[in-house]
Design an enzyme around this catalytic site. Structure first.
Site, PDB file in Angstrom:
ATOM      1  N   TYR A 210       0.647  -1.256   0.028  1.00 40.23           N
ATOM      2  CA  TYR A 210      -0.083   0.037   0.276  1.00 40.23           C
ATOM      3  C   TYR A 210       0.909   1.145  -0.117  1.00 40.23           C
ATOM      4  O   TYR A 210       1.917   1.251   0.258  1.00 40.23           O
ATOM      5  CB  TYR A 210      -0.863   0.135   1.205  1.00 40.23           C
ATOM      6  CG  TYR A 210      -0.160   0.442   2.570  1.00 40.23           C
ATOM      7  CD1 TYR A 210       0.593  -0.684   3.134  1.00 40.23           C
ATOM      8  CD2 TYR A 210      -0.176   1.553   2.976  1.00 40.23           C
ATOM      9  CE1 TYR A 210       1.263  -0.297   4.252  1.00 40.23           C
ATOM     10  CE2 TYR A 210       0.260   2.031   4.331  1.00 40.23           C
ATOM     11  CZ  TYR A 210       1.100   0.884   4.826  1.00 40.23           C
ATOM     12  OH  TYR A 210       1.935   1.382   5.946  1.00 40.23           O
TER      13      TYR A 210
ATOM     14  N   LYS B   3       6.187  -1.662   2.370  1.00 36.94           N
ATOM     15  CA  LYS B   3       4.861  -1.356   2.796  1.00 36.94           C
ATOM     16  C   LYS B   3       4.066  -2.463   2.537  1.00 36.94           C
ATOM     17  O   LYS B   3       3.204  -2.321   1.684  1.00 36.94           O
ATOM     18  CB  LYS B   3       4.428   0.230   2.331  1.00 36.94           C
ATOM     19  CG  LYS B   3       5.249   1.205   3.207  1.00 36.94           C
ATOM     20  CD  LYS B   3       5.037   2.721   2.483  1.00 36.94           C
ATOM     21  CE  LYS B   3       3.680   2.982   2.716  1.00 36.94           C
ATOM     22  NZ  LYS B   3       3.621   3.896   4.373  1.00 36.94           N
TER      23      LYS B   3
ATOM     24  N   ARG C  69       8.112   3.908  -4.541  1.00 33.64           N
ATOM     25  CA  ARG C  69       7.886   3.287  -3.528  1.00 33.64           C
ATOM     26  C   ARG C  69       7.151   2.003  -3.432  1.00 33.64           C
ATOM     27  O   ARG C  69       7.397   0.944  -3.242  1.00 33.64           O
ATOM     28  CB  ARG C  69       7.582   4.230  -2.242  1.00 33.64           C
ATOM     29  CG  ARG C  69       8.184   3.546  -0.927  1.00 33.64           C
ATOM     30  CD  ARG C  69       7.978   4.388   0.344  1.00 33.64           C
ATOM     31  NE  ARG C  69       6.558   4.925   0.547  1.00 33.64           N
ATOM     32  CZ  ARG C  69       6.445   5.802   1.367  1.00 33.64           C
ATOM     33  NH1 ARG C  69       7.270   6.148   2.234  1.00 33.64           N
ATOM     34  NH2 ARG C  69       5.039   6.320   1.509  1.00 33.64           N
TER      35      ARG C  69
HETATM   36  C1  LIG Z   1       6.490   3.166   9.481  1.00 33.82           C
HETATM   37  C2  LIG Z   1       6.458   4.277   8.651  1.00 33.82           C
HETATM   38  N1  LIG Z   1       7.442   5.470   8.814  1.00 33.82           N
HETATM   39  C3  LIG Z   1       7.278   6.685   8.047  1.00 33.82           C
HETATM   40  C4  LIG Z   1       6.236   7.063   7.272  1.00 33.82           C
HETATM   41  C5  LIG Z   1       5.977   8.315   6.603  1.00 33.82           C
HETATM   42  O1  LIG Z   1       6.158   8.133   5.287  1.00 33.82           O
HETATM   43  P1  LIG Z   1       5.525   9.419   4.393  1.00 33.82           P
HETATM   44  O2  LIG Z   1       6.506  10.842   4.797  1.00 33.82           O
HETATM   45  O3  LIG Z   1       6.136   8.964   3.032  1.00 33.82           O
HETATM   46  O4  LIG Z   1       4.285   9.470   4.490  1.00 33.82           O
HETATM   47  C6  LIG Z   1       5.322   5.976   7.472  1.00 33.82           C
HETATM   48  C7  LIG Z   1       4.064   6.514   6.262  1.00 33.82           C
HETATM   49  O5  LIG Z   1       2.966   5.640   6.355  1.00 33.82           O
HETATM   50  C8  LIG Z   1       5.209   4.824   7.861  1.00 33.82           C
HETATM   51  O6  LIG Z   1       4.335   3.856   7.927  1.00 33.82           O
END
Ligand SMILES: Cc1ncc(COP(=O)(O)O)c(C=O)c1O
Length: 284
Positions: A33, A145, A52
């Site tokens: 996701y 993810k 990503r």
């Molecule tokens: C574990 C984790 N770290 C960091 C992030 C922050 O990522 P982003 O800046 O791409 O939203 C997320 C976003 O869901 C996350 O699940």
């Protein structure tokens, strides 16, 4: 405005959006996701999120059902008026009720669009209260993810039970890793210290933008492994994520960070981030 769901290019209200109970995304968390948001109604940094998503797909050997232009077109079709939060999910698809992926037919593409809710402005002005989670970040698949999110679910239950805004997850060696859904930063003597890839982080899209801005502003950044005890010496802390931008952290487990007020670096970075949005919106 009513939220909308797109499943394999069919758009319906959420109550009519159904997938099979035999989808391996449901049975085994066998899915990937991305969470995006819009600014001015435009999906923000779509190409970076799609890159990503491709990384996650490669990490679990999943074929993406849509190309990048097809995915963007489907996201656009699903948007609702106002600013949106967009959850893009690709599942392994329908198979037998066992984890054998060879039994699965085509993967399913799901886009869930809901109205964006941002943190209250008081969080930016006063800072957030976070806790150290008892849930650990698990190493090997940390930067993929996937829909296997039970650690995040339990960490959020624990954080909510303590009235916390976020929780910080540690590695097995008690080093700082990520928030539940955010990246974490300490500031010590004017240097930003942030967990590196080796700490089992998700490489946040917001993190990359913020670290780039920091470097352009002449603020030194050090990526590495930082033990949880370094919080005591931090002058300030903050977190970043797509939906929350840059949020100062002013309490950890009830104890003040630095002087207990949002720090100057977090404040400057939030301003710089918001100022950079119009030009970042020009990116695909
Ligand atoms: C574990 C984790 N770290 C960091 C992030 C922050 O990522 P982003 O800046 O791409 O939203 C997320 C976003 O869901 C996350 O699940």
């Amino acid at each position: 405005m009513q939220s909308r769901v797109n499943i394999n290019s069919v758009i319906t209200p959420p109550e009519d959006a159904k997938i099979s109970v035999l989808d391996h995304g449901l049975l085994f968390g066998d899915s990937i996701y991305e969470v995006l948001r819009t600014y001015e109604g435009k999906p923000f940094l779509f190409s970076r999120h799609f890159a990503r998503l491709e990384h996650s797909a490669a990490g679990i050997g999943l074929q993406l059902p849509w190309t990048k232009p097809e995915t963007l077109e489907q996201v656009h079709r699903t948007l609702i008026p106002g600013e949106c939060r967009i959850r893009l999910v690709i599942t392994r698809g329908v198979g037998e009720a066992n984890p054998n992926t060879e039994t699965c037919s085509d993967s399913a593409a799901i886009i869930i669009v809901v109205p964006l809710t941002s943190p209250e402005e008081s969080i930016y002005q006063n800072g957030a209260n976070v806790v150290i989670s008892s849930v650990r970040r698990s190493g090997r698949y940390a930067d993929i993810k996937t829909g296997s999110l039970i650690h995040q679910v339990l960490a959020l239950r624990e954080a909510k039970s303590k009235g916390a805004f976020e929780a910080i997850l540690l590695t097995a060696d008690n080093n700082l890793s990520d928030g539940i859904t955010s990246n974490i930063y300490l500031v010590h003597n004017g240097v930003i210290l942030t967990p590196s890839h080796d700490a089992g982080i998700v490489e946040g899209i917001t993190r990359a933008v913020v670290l780039d801005l920091a470097q352009k502003m002449g603020i030194r950044v050090s990526e590495g492994l930082f033990h949880v005890t370094q919080i005591k010496r931090a002058d300030e802390m903050f977190l970043t994520s797509t939906g929350r931008e840059v949020v100062p952290i002013t309490r950890v487990d009830g104890k003040p960070v630095g002087n207990g007020r949002p720090g100057p670096i977090a404040t400057r970075l939030l301003e710089a981030y918001r100022a950079a949005i119009p030009s970042l919106l020009q990116e695909d």
